[in-house]
Design a protein around this motif. Sequence first.
Motif, PDB file in Angstrom:
ATOM      1  N   LEU A  14       0.917  -1.139  -0.095  1.00  0.00           N
ATOM      2  CA  LEU A  14       0.111  -0.105   0.125  1.00  0.00           C
ATOM      3  C   LEU A  14       0.727   1.363  -0.054  1.00  0.00           C
ATOM      4  CD1 LEU A  14      -2.647  -0.935   2.920  1.00  0.00           C
ATOM      5  CD2 LEU A  14      -2.569  -1.484   0.389  1.00  0.00           C
ATOM      6  N   ARG A  18       1.437   4.358  -2.769  1.00  0.00           N
ATOM      7  CA  ARG A  18       1.430   5.898  -2.780  1.00  0.00           C
ATOM      8  C   ARG A  18       2.675   6.481  -3.236  1.00  0.00           C
ATOM      9  NH1 ARG A  18       3.089   8.530   2.918  1.00  0.00           N
ATOM     10  NH2 ARG A  18       1.981  10.617   2.681  1.00  0.00           N
ATOM     11  N   ILE A  53       9.835  -0.701   2.683  1.00  0.00           N
ATOM     12  CA  ILE A  53       9.272  -0.056   1.448  1.00  0.00           C
ATOM     13  C   ILE A  53       8.268   1.038   1.552  1.00  0.00           C
ATOM     14  CG2 ILE A  53      10.258  -1.547  -0.215  1.00  0.00           C
ATOM     15  CD1 ILE A  53       7.528  -2.845  -0.199  1.00  0.00           C
ATOM     16  N   GLY A  67       7.697   6.922   2.398  1.00  0.00           N
ATOM     17  CA  GLY A  67       6.988   7.410   1.419  1.00  0.00           C
ATOM     18  C   GLY A  67       6.663   9.111   1.378  1.00  0.00           C
ATOM     19  N   ALA A  68       6.552   9.328   2.718  1.00  0.00           N
ATOM     20  CA  ALA A  68       6.238  10.750   2.766  1.00  0.00           C
ATOM     21  C   ALA A  68       7.718  11.774   2.536  1.00  0.00           C
ATOM     22  CB  ALA A  68       5.751  10.995   4.371  1.00  0.00           C
ATOM     23  N   VAL A 151       2.885  -8.281  11.699  1.00  0.00           N
ATOM     24  CA  VAL A 151       2.854  -6.768  11.712  1.00  0.00           C
ATOM     25  C   VAL A 151       1.488  -6.227  11.757  1.00  0.00           C
ATOM     26  CG1 VAL A 151       3.400  -4.845  10.470  1.00  0.00           C
ATOM     27  CG2 VAL A 151       5.176  -6.529  10.590  1.00  0.00           C
TER      28      VAL A 151
END
Length: 163
Positions: A14, A18, A53, A67-68, A151
Amino acid sequence: MTGLHRLYALTHSLYSGRARAYLIKQGITFQEFSTGHESFKAEVLPKGKLATIPTLVTPSGDVIRDGAAIIEHFESANGRPSQPQGACQQIISALFDVIGHDGLLRPAMHYRWNYPAENFQFVHHHFLYAQRDTPERAEKTEHMMNRMRQVTEVFGVPSNLSR
Ligand SMILES: N[C@@H](CCC(=O)N[C@@H](CS)C(=O)NCC(=O)O)C(=O)O
């Protein structure tokens, strides 16, 4: 290696989705590699430290994990092309971001792992083909999937499979 950005990601991740969507939408040319690619362990992990990742490697060899941080890297360098102009729109945009990134994480994990009849084949396929074709491939796939199941529980999504 090429002079392109390299995105280390998994097809079905997911958070990778993004970062990948951002790169595509912004027209940033990149090559995508799975974490099973030998360069991930050899070149990326020593700099990135953690095997998460998405991780981006810039053409100059900088490693950006999260990602941010990947999005911020391009937003700050390019005059914030994805940020709406108005203050209200900026708040809504930030809300979408936090709901998408954090709010929907638990439902997404719940539906991914607690409905194997619908999802096992898809998830297994993508974990399997993220690994290099070695004799340990099946074992590594099992290990990765079990880790993500754990997780998922740590995120607060109980397994309903034994009920
Ligand atoms: N906040 C991070 C989260 C990244 C993340 O948790 N990625 C997961 C896969 S989608 C991961 O790499 N997990 C590895 C692990 O838990 O070992 C981001 O947005 O990049």
